[in-house]
Design a protein around this motif. Structure first.
Motif, mmCIF file in Angstrom:
data_model
loop_
_atom_site.group_PDB
_atom_site.id
_atom_site.type_symbol
_atom_site.label_atom_id
_atom_site.label_comp_id
_atom_site.label_asym_id
_atom_site.label_seq_id
_atom_site.Cartn_x
_atom_site.Cartn_y
_atom_site.Cartn_z
ATOM 1 N N VAL A 45 0.938 -1.245 -0.083
ATOM 2 C CA VAL A 45 0.122 0.098 0.070
ATOM 3 C C VAL A 45 1.030 1.144 -0.199
ATOM 4 C CG1 VAL A 45 -1.865 -1.214 1.249
ATOM 5 C CG2 VAL A 45 -0.204 0.266 2.564
ATOM 6 N N ASN A 46 0.389 2.335 -0.619
ATOM 7 C CA ASN A 46 0.985 3.705 -0.578
ATOM 8 C C ASN A 46 0.966 4.060 1.031
ATOM 9 O OD1 ASN A 46 2.710 5.053 -2.082
ATOM 10 N ND2 ASN A 46 1.250 6.534 -2.851
ATOM 11 N N PRO A 47 2.126 4.582 1.517
ATOM 12 C CA PRO A 47 2.126 5.381 2.827
ATOM 13 C C PRO A 47 1.364 6.355 2.733
ATOM 14 C CG PRO A 47 4.315 5.292 1.905
ATOM 15 C CD PRO A 47 3.549 4.556 0.813
ATOM 16 N N SER A 48 1.474 7.016 3.783
ATOM 17 C CA SER A 48 0.726 8.452 4.059
ATOM 18 C C SER A 48 1.907 9.331 4.226
ATOM 19 C CB SER A 48 -0.094 8.647 5.265
ATOM 20 O OG SER A 48 0.645 8.198 6.481
ATOM 21 N N GLY A 49 1.488 10.693 3.965
ATOM 22 C CA GLY A 49 2.756 11.677 4.172
ATOM 23 C C GLY A 49 3.512 11.928 2.766
ATOM 24 N N GLU A 50 4.539 12.367 2.877
ATOM 25 C CA GLU A 50 5.465 12.628 2.043
ATOM 26 C C GLU A 50 6.029 11.462 1.001
ATOM 27 O OE1 GLU A 50 10.169 14.494 0.996
ATOM 28 O OE2 GLU A 50 9.138 14.862 2.903
ATOM 29 N N ALA A 51 6.017 10.327 1.825
ATOM 30 C CA ALA A 51 6.394 9.092 1.098
ATOM 31 C C ALA A 51 5.415 8.536 -0.190
ATOM 32 C CB ALA A 51 6.778 7.786 2.106
ATOM 33 N N ALA A 52 4.308 9.107 0.023
ATOM 34 C CA ALA A 52 2.879 8.753 -0.737
ATOM 35 C C ALA A 52 3.319 9.329 -2.152
ATOM 36 C CB ALA A 52 1.734 9.310 -0.069
ATOM 37 N N TYR A 53 4.182 10.115 -2.410
ATOM 38 C CA TYR A 53 4.155 10.796 -3.768
ATOM 39 C C TYR A 53 5.467 10.620 -4.269
ATOM 40 C CZ TYR A 53 0.135 13.111 -1.792
ATOM 41 O OH TYR A 53 -1.176 13.236 -1.120
ATOM 42 N N ARG A 54 6.331 9.819 -4.015
ATOM 43 C CA ARG A 54 7.520 9.270 -4.378
ATOM 44 C C ARG A 54 7.571 7.808 -4.810
ATOM 45 N NH1 ARG A 54 10.018 10.111 1.233
ATOM 46 N NH2 ARG A 54 10.321 8.221 2.161
ATOM 47 N N ALA A 55 8.486 7.658 -5.816
ATOM 48 C CA ALA A 55 8.636 6.254 -6.397
ATOM 49 C C ALA A 55 9.031 5.303 -5.199
ATOM 50 C CB ALA A 55 9.471 6.167 -7.614
ATOM 51 N N ARG A 56 8.766 3.969 -5.289
ATOM 52 C CA ARG A 56 9.203 3.154 -4.387
ATOM 53 C C ARG A 56 10.060 1.991 -5.048
ATOM 54 N NH1 ARG A 56 7.157 0.290 0.487
ATOM 55 N NH2 ARG A 56 7.845 -1.795 0.262
ATOM 56 N N TYR A 57 10.976 1.633 -4.504
ATOM 57 C CA TYR A 57 11.894 0.607 -5.304
ATOM 58 C C TYR A 57 12.288 -0.694 -4.281
ATOM 59 C CZ TYR A 57 13.002 4.366 -8.598
ATOM 60 O OH TYR A 57 12.981 5.383 -9.419
ATOM 61 N N SER A 58 12.332 -1.867 -4.822
ATOM 62 C CA SER A 58 12.597 -3.042 -4.121
ATOM 63 C C SER A 58 13.297 -3.935 -4.835
ATOM 64 C CB SER A 58 11.390 -3.403 -3.392
ATOM 65 O OG SER A 58 10.335 -3.971 -4.270
ATOM 66 N N MET A 59 13.911 -4.930 -4.321
ATOM 67 C CA MET A 59 14.459 -6.096 -5.150
ATOM 68 C C MET A 59 14.150 -7.626 -4.493
ATOM 69 S SD MET A 59 18.260 -4.547 -6.244
ATOM 70 C CE MET A 59 18.614 -3.977 -4.606
ATOM 71 N N PRO A 60 13.095 -8.186 -4.960
ATOM 72 C CA PRO A 60 12.790 -9.392 -4.253
ATOM 73 C C PRO A 60 13.493 -10.589 -5.149
ATOM 74 C CG PRO A 60 10.926 -8.561 -5.675
ATOM 75 C CD PRO A 60 11.963 -7.604 -5.565
ATOM 76 N N PHE A 61 13.914 -11.612 -4.617
ATOM 77 C CA PHE A 61 14.269 -12.903 -5.142
ATOM 78 C C PHE A 61 13.491 -14.045 -5.132
ATOM 79 C CE2 PHE A 61 17.133 -16.624 -5.086
ATOM 80 C CZ PHE A 61 18.028 -16.373 -6.426
ATOM 81 N N PHE A 62 12.783 -14.203 -5.946
ATOM 82 C CA PHE A 62 11.995 -15.400 -5.960
ATOM 83 C C PHE A 62 12.669 -16.880 -5.981
ATOM 84 C CE2 PHE A 62 9.599 -11.903 -7.504
ATOM 85 C CZ PHE A 62 8.837 -11.511 -6.611
ATOM 86 N N LEU A 63 13.074 -17.459 -4.777
ATOM 87 C CA LEU A 63 13.885 -18.694 -4.960
ATOM 88 C C LEU A 63 12.926 -20.014 -5.475
ATOM 89 C CD1 LEU A 63 16.464 -19.627 -2.543
ATOM 90 C CD2 LEU A 63 15.193 -21.402 -3.228
ATOM 91 N N HIS A 64 13.095 -20.732 -6.512
ATOM 92 C CA HIS A 64 12.253 -21.609 -6.967
ATOM 93 C C HIS A 64 13.031 -22.935 -6.744
ATOM 94 C CE1 HIS A 64 8.992 -19.782 -9.323
ATOM 95 N NE2 HIS A 64 9.843 -18.839 -8.990
ATOM 96 N N PHE A 65 12.210 -24.057 -6.697
ATOM 97 C CA PHE A 65 12.535 -25.362 -6.826
ATOM 98 C C PHE A 65 13.026 -25.748 -8.380
ATOM 99 C CE2 PHE A 65 9.260 -26.617 -3.367
ATOM 100 C CZ PHE A 65 10.235 -26.821 -2.566
ATOM 101 N N ARG A 66 13.842 -26.757 -8.667
ATOM 102 C CA ARG A 66 14.232 -27.237 -9.861
ATOM 103 C C ARG A 66 12.883 -27.342 -10.636
ATOM 104 N NH1 ARG A 66 18.958 -30.183 -10.840
ATOM 105 N NH2 ARG A 66 17.817 -31.503 -12.336
ATOM 106 N N PRO A 67 12.834 -27.130 -12.064
ATOM 107 C CA PRO A 67 11.456 -27.194 -12.676
ATOM 108 C C PRO A 67 11.007 -28.479 -12.623
ATOM 109 C CG PRO A 67 13.208 -25.925 -13.983
ATOM 110 C CD PRO A 67 13.778 -26.501 -12.861
ATOM 111 N N ASP A 68 11.956 -29.631 -12.616
ATOM 112 C CA ASP A 68 11.570 -31.025 -12.677
ATOM 113 C C ASP A 68 11.219 -31.694 -11.453
ATOM 114 O OD1 ASP A 68 14.366 -31.142 -11.868
ATOM 115 O OD2 ASP A 68 14.951 -32.493 -13.486
#
Length: 309
Positions: free
Chosen positions: A248-271
């Motif tokens: 969710v977008n926060p309140s205050g000044e942070a509501a009006y600036r871009a948000r950046y993050s870096m998730p790493f989705f760790l997966h099982f082997r395809p097989d």
């Protein structure tokens, strides 16, 4: 109700395994400090991510791979949506996946990466960050194995050459009085095994408790937020929970600036076949155990649900 666990990965794993496991069972989330990903690498990656997203829209769209399901390269603003959601999420992102040698047995499941020519050092930095995420994830999986009374290295073979994906994520700034409290990413669960998230210090990430209340996740600066994905939930028959969460977008000044993050989705082997662990089967409720399914088939099923395949 107890709190979301915050543990140091520098401690012996047998000292933190049950605290982390308790948090994953209760909330589906935990916070990991001292995770071993170098801070200078994180800062370099954050700077290069912002450089890429600042490029002209037409330049970024050159790296959109048609028919690729968003697995590599650029996915434009307003493409992905949560399962069963009416509207698309307010975000754009870039995916880096595993690099496999030519002729590898699993190469049919993993396309080559693409790299933007316009951002110097992009490939080297994010290749290093991908490897650092993998190392941290492997250690967290060891702790989970210990909590489940499995051999410490149980998960090593299940994720070897897994289809893990690192996402560079930007939520553009919003405007107007509706910005405060707007939903940037609708309520959803993650598909994969576990997710490791850098950049959650910015307010906005919330999880849905078993009581039906939204709880803010507020890690200390530099820590990883780790959550259970649907694949591990399925493997453990819900003992470790894949919890619905949103941004969710926060309140205050942070509501009006871009948000950046870096998730790493760790997966099982395809097989790897996701079949409920015997220790997680209730003999009195065997009919509730999900059917075995390969991680690749499960992934494709879920990607179709969120408009990426």
């Amino acid at each position: 109700m107890s709190e979301i666990a915050s543990v140091s990965l520098a401690r012996p794993l047998d000292e933190i395994a049950d605290e982390l496991g308790r948090s994953f069972a209760e909330y589906g989330f935990g916070v990991v400090r001292d995770h071993g990903i170098p801070q200078d690498l994180i800062e370099r990656a954050e700077a290069l991510s912002k450089q890429f997203f600042a490029l002209p829209d037409a330049t970024k769209r050159q790296y959109k791979i048609e028919g690729g399901g968003g697995a590599r390269g650029y996915t434009p603003f307003g493409t992905e949506k949560a399962k069963d959601a009416e509207v698309h999420d307010l975000k754009e992102f870039w995916h880096v996946g595993r690099e496999l040698p030519e002729g590898h047995a699993l190469s049919q499941f993993m396309a080559p990466n693409v790299w933007p020519d316009e951002v110097e050092g992009f490939r080297e930095t994010f290749s290093d960050l991908y490897a650092a995420f993998e190392a941290a994830g492997a250690r967290i999986l060891e702790a989970i194995a210990l909590h489940l009374d499995l051999p410490r290295d149980f998960f090593a073979a299940t994720v070897e050459d897994g289809n893990s994906v690192m996402r560079l994520l930007r939520y553009p700034p919003l405007e107007g009085k509706e910005a405060e409290g707007a939903i940037r990413a609708a309520a959803h669960g993650d598909i994969n095994t576990i997710t490791l998230l850098l950049g959650a210090e910015e307010a906005g990430l919330e999880l849905l408790t078993t009581e039906g209340e939204w709880l803010a996740v507020a890690p200390p600066e530099g820590a990883l937020v780790v959550n259970i994905g649907d694949m591990l939930d399925r493997l453990t028959n819900g003992r470790l929970r894949s919890t619905t969460h949103r941004v969710v977008n926060p309140s205050g000044e942070a509501a009006y600036r871009a948000r950046y993050s870096m998730p790493f989705f760790l997966h099982f082997r395809p097989d790897y076949v996701i079949e409920t662990l015997p220790s997680c089967v209730d003999e009195n409720a065997r009919e509730s155990v999900p059917e075995p399914i390969s991680s690749h088939d499960f992934l494709m099923q879920r990607l179709r649900e969120i408009n990426l395949a």
